[in-house]
Write a protein that holds these residues in place. Structure first.
Motif, short mmCIF file in Angstrom:
data_model
loop_
_atom_site.label_atom_id
_atom_site.label_comp_id
_atom_site.label_asym_id
_atom_site.label_seq_id
_atom_site.Cartn_x
_atom_site.Cartn_y
_atom_site.Cartn_z
N LEU A 34 0.83 -1.21 0.00
CA LEU A 34 0.00 0.00 0.00
C LEU A 34 0.87 1.26 0.00
CD1 LEU A 34 -2.84 -1.09 2.45
CD2 LEU A 34 -3.04 -0.69 -0.02
N ALA A 35 2.02 1.21 0.70
CA ALA A 35 2.94 2.34 0.69
C ALA A 35 3.49 2.56 -0.72
CB ALA A 35 4.08 2.11 1.69
N ARG A 41 0.44 5.90 -7.89
CA ARG A 41 -0.99 5.59 -8.04
C ARG A 41 -1.32 4.87 -9.35
NH1 ARG A 41 -4.38 4.92 -4.15
NH2 ARG A 41 -4.50 6.59 -2.68
N ALA A 42 -0.37 4.81 -10.27
CA ALA A 42 -0.64 4.21 -11.57
C ALA A 42 -0.81 2.69 -11.48
CB ALA A 42 0.48 4.54 -12.55
N LEU A 43 -0.23 2.06 -10.46
CA LEU A 43 -0.28 0.61 -10.36
C LEU A 43 -1.35 0.13 -9.39
CD1 LEU A 43 3.52 -0.34 -10.24
CD2 LEU A 43 1.94 -0.63 -12.14
N PRO A 44 -2.16 -0.83 -9.82
CA PRO A 44 -3.13 -1.43 -8.91
C PRO A 44 -2.41 -2.28 -7.85
CG PRO A 44 -3.62 -2.02 -11.20
CD PRO A 44 -2.30 -1.32 -11.18
N LEU A 45 -3.04 -2.45 -6.71
CA LEU A 45 -2.45 -3.20 -5.61
C LEU A 45 -2.06 -4.62 -6.02
CD1 LEU A 45 -1.65 -3.39 -2.63
CD2 LEU A 45 -4.01 -4.09 -2.14
N GLY A 46 -2.93 -5.30 -6.72
CA GLY A 46 -2.64 -6.67 -7.14
C GLY A 46 -1.39 -6.76 -7.98
N GLU A 47 -1.21 -5.81 -8.88
CA GLU A 47 -0.02 -5.79 -9.74
C GLU A 47 1.24 -5.55 -8.92
OE1 GLU A 47 1.35 -3.23 -13.59
OE2 GLU A 47 -0.77 -3.76 -13.45
#
Length: 195
Positions: A34-35, A41-47
């Motif tokens: 999450l940090a 912000r361009a990358l989703p958490l899953g990625e």
């Protein structure tokens, strides 16, 4: 219909919490990811989690499917149903990245990466005039199966083609499973012309 209803009534599931709850990542790993996400912000958490090597895309999908009570399928275990494939035009299936698996009672079971995508489900329903029952599959599995379902024939079918010569011949060089559709089409035309 079930997926659409589930999407509307489901609470907003947070991917990180689902993965921690399933024991696939730790709370500390989630906080680190999450940090990283807050910095970019361009990358989703899953990625981010996949790039860090903490989890695979398939593990993410399987845990979300379990949480949402949507079946996760291995498409290699299904035989292509040509009746289902004919209902969904190839260009639509490729654009939406879906694989029709089978039909029953005016229902069409369709594998997709995100079975909660109401727009994709509605588009398939509109084009087929069938109730769509989505199941989840990995992106890799979908891509591979799309190529098999919508090809002009599988390699085994090409090998089994009777070329009209009874003499034993050396095994022919056939296009591989990963060759593009143009190569397969040209090869099929040549085999048909030879007959």
């Amino acid at each position: 219909e079930k997926a659409l209803e589930l999407q509307q009534s489901a609470p907003n599931l947070r991917l990180g919490e689902v993965l921690v709850g399933e024991g696939l990542i730790t709370r500390e790993q989630l906080e680190q990811a999450l940090a990283t996400q807050s910095e970019s912000r361009a990358l989703p958490l899953g990625e981010i989690l996949v790039e860090k090597g903490l989890i695979t895309s398939e593990e993410i999908q399987r845990s979300m499917a379990k949480k949402l009570a949507i079946p996760f399928v291995n498409l290699q275990e299904f035989e292509a149903d040509q009746k289902a494939a004919k209902l969904v035009p190839e260009d639509l299936a490729r654009r939406l990245k879906v694989v029709p698996i089978y039909t029953y009672d005016n229902k069409l079971v369709v594998a997709m990466e995100n079975p909660m995508d109401g727009a994709v489900i509605e588009s398939i329903r509109f084009h087929t005039n069938n109730v769509v029952e989505p199941v989840m599959a990995s992106a890799t599995d979908l891509h591979r199966t799309l190529n098999l379902v919508y090809s002009l024939g599988t390699i085994d079918e090409f090998k089994a083609a009777d070329l009209g010569d009874d003499d034993e011949e050396e095994e022919q060089d056939l296009p591989g499973d990963n060759e593009n559709l143009v190569v397969k089409t040209v090869y099929k035309l040549i085999v048909d012309a030879y007959r």
